[in-house]
Scaffold this active site. Sequence first.
Site, PDB file in Angstrom:
ATOM      1  CG  HIS A  57      64.524  44.680  31.377  1.00  0.00           C
ATOM      2  ND1 HIS A  57      63.338  44.504  30.689  1.00  0.00           N
ATOM      3  CD2 HIS A  57      64.489  43.808  32.415  1.00  0.00           C
ATOM      4  CE1 HIS A  57      62.624  43.561  31.285  1.00  0.00           C
ATOM      5  NE2 HIS A  57      63.300  43.125  32.327  1.00  0.00           N
TER       6      HIS A  57
ATOM      7  CG  ASP B 210      64.051  42.412  27.863  1.00  0.00           C
ATOM      8  OD1 ASP B 210      64.268  43.569  27.486  1.00  0.00           O
ATOM      9  OD2 ASP B 210      62.959  42.050  28.361  1.00  0.00           O
TER      10      ASP B 210
END
Length: 187
Positions: free
Chosen positions: A101, A142
């Site tokens: 990420h 995430d």
Amino acid sequence: MSQIVIFASGSGTNAEAIIRYFSNKQVHVSAVFCNNPQAGVIAKAQSLGVAVELFDKSQLTDGDVLQRLHNYHPDLIVLAGFLWMFPTSILKLYPKVVNIHPALLPKFGGKGMYGNHVHQAVLDAGESVTGITIHYVNEHYDEGAIIAQFETSIVDCVTATCIAAKVHDLEQDHFPKVIEQLLTTNS
């Protein structure tokens, strides 16, 4: 020899870095699975001799992708710019799935937070530092366990493009090495 399968949706710079990093090691990138027939990752993978598996959303959820995945016997699945939610049905059979990420989670994560959206949000928030987070994938965007984070100063950045360049450098430097560490410690 360990086997990696990469899932990607875009230009493929991280996938290419991973494939190149492992080209002379006891790790083989068996395939790149891609949901975007226009993605740059396709040509990059093919030019490096890696099989490409194209699929659409229904094939991801109806078991077709899972069936094809079995053919490659992956020890690790790597999401490198893959933008769709990863199916729980695959996670149940392949729990070793990692993602990268482009920010320091838990900040700037979640649905819709990818690519330039993340960098613009970091800029708009007035952050002085950003970075990358390499984490395990779970059933939420995430939110999987963090494996590693690397940061960089962005005090000199006044555009999202500047932030993107610094984050890209971190991705290229660290993602393949962390993958290698995961395969070494889990083998």
